[in-house]
Scaffold this active site. Structure first.
Site, short mmCIF file in Angstrom:
data_model
loop_
_atom_site.label_atom_id
_atom_site.label_comp_id
_atom_site.label_asym_id
_atom_site.label_seq_id
_atom_site.Cartn_x
_atom_site.Cartn_y
_atom_site.Cartn_z
N THR A 14 51.60 34.06 36.82
CA THR A 14 51.86 35.41 36.35
C THR A 14 50.66 36.33 36.53
O THR A 14 50.80 37.47 36.98
CB THR A 14 52.27 35.38 34.86
OG1 THR A 14 53.42 34.55 34.74
CG2 THR A 14 52.57 36.76 34.34
N SER A 61 54.40 29.50 38.38
CA SER A 61 54.35 28.37 37.45
C SER A 61 55.58 27.47 37.55
O SER A 61 55.47 26.25 37.38
CB SER A 61 54.16 28.87 36.02
OG SER A 61 55.22 29.74 35.66
#
Length: 81
Positions: A14, A61
């Site tokens: 992120t 992720s």
């Protein structure tokens, strides 16, 4: 005075994401920027610290798998040593 040393390890995710504009979330893509590029957005970091940047992977992720953990472990161990 000697600058403190920081070892930064990038994996994507992120914090390394980007979109066409800060107000646009529909075209956001995680893992778009390298860790070096993220660090360079805050010039004061390199003025205050001796920064070592390691980028063992550049993944969102949700794409990190157990096999990537070994690469991350190796990067952490190298930074610690």
């Amino acid at each position: 005075m000697t600058q403190p040393t920081l070892a930064l390890i990038g994996t994507g995710g992120t914090i390394a994401g980007a979109a066409s504009a800060a107000s646009v979330s529909t075209d956001y893509k995680p893992a778009s920027l390298s860790l070096a590029a993220v660090v360079d957005t805050v010039p004061e970091l390199r003025q205050r610290y001796n920064i070592g940047v390691t980028q063992p992977m550049q993944l969102a992720s949700y794409d990190v798998r157990p096999e990537h953990w070994l690469d991350l472990h190796a990067a952490v161990m190298q930074a610690v040593n």
